[in-house]
Design a protein around this motif. Structure first.
Motif, PDB file in Angstrom:
ATOM      1  N   ALA A 198       0.842  -1.193   0.000  1.00  0.00           N
ATOM      2  CA  ALA A 198       0.000   0.000   0.000  1.00  0.00           C
ATOM      3  C   ALA A 198       0.875   1.240   0.000  1.00  0.00           C
ATOM      4  CB  ALA A 198      -0.902  -0.012   1.219  1.00  0.00           C
ATOM      5  N   VAL A 199       0.382   2.317  -0.634  1.00  0.00           N
ATOM      6  CA  VAL A 199       1.057   3.603  -0.545  1.00  0.00           C
ATOM      7  C   VAL A 199       0.260   4.386   0.482  1.00  0.00           C
ATOM      8  CG1 VAL A 199       1.711   5.674  -1.795  1.00  0.00           C
ATOM      9  CG2 VAL A 199       1.845   3.462  -2.912  1.00  0.00           C
ATOM     10  N   SER A 200       0.824   4.455   1.694  1.00  0.00           N
ATOM     11  CA  SER A 200      -0.003   4.845   2.834  1.00  0.00           C
ATOM     12  C   SER A 200       0.321   6.244   3.330  1.00  0.00           C
ATOM     13  CB  SER A 200       0.219   3.833   3.953  1.00  0.00           C
ATOM     14  OG  SER A 200      -0.266   4.343   5.153  1.00  0.00           O
ATOM     15  N   LYS A 201      -0.734   6.985   3.668  1.00  0.00           N
ATOM     16  CA  LYS A 201      -0.527   8.318   4.233  1.00  0.00           C
ATOM     17  C   LYS A 201      -0.383   8.256   5.738  1.00  0.00           C
ATOM     18  CE  LYS A 201      -3.983  10.674   2.305  1.00  0.00           C
ATOM     19  NZ  LYS A 201      -4.710  11.885   1.907  1.00  0.00           N
ATOM     20  N   SER A 202      -0.703   7.090   6.310  1.00  0.00           N
ATOM     21  CA  SER A 202      -0.816   7.062   7.771  1.00  0.00           C
ATOM     22  C   SER A 202       0.068   6.010   8.431  1.00  0.00           C
ATOM     23  CB  SER A 202      -2.270   6.798   8.144  1.00  0.00           C
ATOM     24  OG  SER A 202      -2.693   5.617   7.504  1.00  0.00           O
ATOM     25  N   ASN A 203       1.072   5.481   7.694  1.00  0.00           N
ATOM     26  CA  ASN A 203       1.844   4.425   8.358  1.00  0.00           C
ATOM     27  C   ASN A 203       2.948   4.971   9.260  1.00  0.00           C
ATOM     28  OD1 ASN A 203       3.624   5.145   6.352  1.00  0.00           O
ATOM     29  ND2 ASN A 203       4.366   3.063   6.044  1.00  0.00           N
ATOM     30  N   ASP A 217       5.612   4.957   2.523  1.00  0.00           N
ATOM     31  CA  ASP A 217       5.107   6.301   2.763  1.00  0.00           C
ATOM     32  C   ASP A 217       4.616   6.952   1.471  1.00  0.00           C
ATOM     33  OD1 ASP A 217       4.945   7.148   5.323  1.00  0.00           O
ATOM     34  OD2 ASP A 217       6.402   8.766   5.069  1.00  0.00           O
ATOM     35  N   ALA A 218       3.470   7.618   1.546  1.00  0.00           N
ATOM     36  CA  ALA A 218       2.914   8.277   0.370  1.00  0.00           C
ATOM     37  C   ALA A 218       3.607   9.622   0.131  1.00  0.00           C
ATOM     38  CB  ALA A 218       1.423   8.487   0.552  1.00  0.00           C
ATOM     39  N   ILE A 219       3.363  10.204  -1.050  1.00  0.00           N
ATOM     40  CA  ILE A 219       3.875  11.538  -1.369  1.00  0.00           C
ATOM     41  C   ILE A 219       2.777  12.539  -1.033  1.00  0.00           C
ATOM     42  CG2 ILE A 219       4.736  13.030  -3.210  1.00  0.00           C
ATOM     43  CD1 ILE A 219       5.466  10.529  -4.782  1.00  0.00           C
ATOM     44  N   ALA A 220       3.107  13.580  -0.282  1.00  0.00           N
ATOM     45  CA  ALA A 220       2.104  14.595   0.058  1.00  0.00           C
ATOM     46  C   ALA A 220       1.587  15.265  -1.210  1.00  0.00           C
ATOM     47  CB  ALA A 220       2.720  15.640   0.979  1.00  0.00           C
ATOM     48  N   GLY A 221       0.294  15.373  -1.335  1.00  0.00           N
ATOM     49  CA  GLY A 221      -0.295  16.043  -2.487  1.00  0.00           C
ATOM     50  C   GLY A 221      -0.476  15.136  -3.682  1.00  0.00           C
TER      51      GLY A 221
END
Lengths: 249, 214
Positions: A198-203, A217-221
């Motif tokens: 998963a490309v996660s915003k909350s890990n 970790d996801a990319i902001a925006g």
């Protein structure tokens, strides 16, 4: 007096001639450059596949492929076998990398068609690499990539690219800080079932120390592009799982 | 008198400040919001627009007496689209890596209202040399705002400039991050670009006498 250029007949004539001239010249340009462009695309595919298995000219920060002059030679050195998986049939084919995933995916909508899945098997320093091509949807347009696995199904490297994601945001999926996070991630969960990545915003793992959480970790925006990456991995990699699971045993 | 007469010089300098395409005419906002999260993308886009607007203005200006007025917008659209596609095809064949970097911008250039705006407002009524200067001036005016916005968004949003971390490492907590500074992720999103452009307009309208309204 009406101007000459305001007449309907002139307008129509102008439009017809313009469309013809522009259309013909663009068509001519496109056809005459097609050979060169196709060659570039073919070499790029080889560069991408090699990149995913860690054969590249990377320095500390930037993405650098094997140069186009050498790539054909390096490709035949490192990629020892190319196979096409079709159901239970596995056949060798030296041009498997030319299979167009978009075409295959469109064809497979017909129930009678058994989709051809290309898989590239490479060898580097004695260890085998299994490189799976993927294709999915980003925010604006297509995204695609290659993911290389070892025989324990741990990610050894990835390459992602996109057609038209937002510069500075989603377009950064082809940057090192995003792609490097995938290396070492597991695609199976603790119970050995397929989980993808998963490309996660909350890990909350910016240094990416947890490799078995099936998330980076996801990319902001770039939420939608990131979700597209995760969906692409889940969907396309899953099709290879019956074959890849046999490697583990 | 040199190469440029006084009036010609004004064609270039006017759009840089008092008649800026973004902050005064409010054109080209869409791309100014979309691609300014990084300074590098802002610069690349500026150069691409400079090229297309300079050349497109000349082409339209040369055709200005034969374009039927009823379909002039369509003709302008075709000219800019053709130019952009030609450039894209040639780059794909001879500079493939560069074309990959630029391909995202191609669609954005065609839809950039500054280009259509200058074709319609200037090139259709003026000669090629003047139109060329007008194109260069307006794309420079566009570039100035893009680069200012890109500078602040990348600095405050990612703590870097042109990809080079200038404020220290956010993860290792060095540089200013050691004192508890955090990157503002909101700067990377489009709303902050609009607010940044708004702030520039505010400053400009306060400073420039020509723009102060009653």
């Amino acid at each position: 007096m009406e101007k000459r250029t305001d007449k309907n007949s002139y307008t129509i004539l102008f439009a017809v001639i313009m469309v013809f001239v522009v259309g013909a010249s663009l068509a001519f340009l496109a056809t005459s450059l097609k050979g060169k462009i196709d060659e570039n695309k073919r070499l790029e595919k080889q560069q991408n596949i090699l990149y995913a298995m860690g054969v590249n000219d990377n320095d500390e920060k930037s993405v650098a492929f094997i140069s186009t002059d050498n790539v054909a030679k390096e490709f035949s050195t490192y990629i020892t076998k190319q196979v096409i998986i079709q159901g239970d049939n596995v056949t060798e084919d030296d041009e498997a990398y030319l299979i167009d995933l978009k075409v295959e995916s469109a064809k497979s909508k017909e129930a009678s068609y058994q989709r051809r899945l290309p898989l590239f098997i490479g060898e580097k320093e004695g260890a085998p690499y299994y490189i799976v091509p993927m294709r999915g949807k980003g925010l604006w347009d297509a995204i695609w990539g290659y993911i290389s696995l070892d025989k324990n199904l741990v990610v050894q490297g990835v390459f992602f690219d996109h057609k038209g994601e937002t510069p500075g945001l989603g377009a950064n999926i082809n940057q090192r800080f995003f792609m490097d996070d995938f290396t070492g991630e597991h695609i199976l969960n603790q119970k050995e079932n397929f989980a993808g990545i998963a490309v996660s915003k909350s890990n909350i793992d910016p240094k990416n120390e947890r490799k078995t959480d099936n998330a980076v970790d996801a990319i902001a925006g770039a939420t939608i592009t990131g979700d597209g990456i995760a969906a692409m991995i889940r969907k396309d990699l899953r099709m290879y799982m019956p074959y890849l699971q046999t490697l583990k045993n | 008198m040199g190469l440029l007469s006084k009036r010609d010089t004004k064609l270039i300098t006017d759009p840089l400040a008092d008649n800026n395409p973004i902050t005064i005419q409010v054109l080209g906002i869409c791309s100014a919001l979309a691609i300014t999260a990084e300074l590098e993308a802002s610069i690349v886009m500026s150069i691409a627009v400079l090229f297309v607007l300079g050349l497109g203005n000349v082409v339209i200006s040369l055709m200005r007496n034969i374009i039927p007025s009823k379909i002039r917008i369509i003709v302008q659209l075709i000219v800019v689209a053709t130019l952009v596609i030609i450039v894209d095809l040639v780059l794909k064949a001879f500079a493939y890596q560069l074309s990959k970097t630029l391909s995202v911008f191609v669609g954005l250039i065609i839809t950039n209202c500054i280009i259509m705006g200058r074709f319609e407002a200037f090139a259709l009524a003026n000669g090629p040399w003047k139109s060329f200067l007008d194109g260069i001036g307006n794309s420079l005016g566009y570039a100035v705002i893009l680069i200012i916005v890109g500078f602040f968004r990348e600095l405050l949003g990612s703590g870097s400039l042109l990809g080079f971390p200038v404020l220290g490492d956010a993860i290792e907590k060095t540089g200013v991050y050691a004192y508890g500074y955090e990157n503002n992720g909101f700067m990377l999103l489009a709303p902050m670009a609009l607010i940044t452009v708004g702030l520039i307009i505010w400053v400009q309208r306060n400073k420039s006498k020509a723009l102060i309204e009653d």
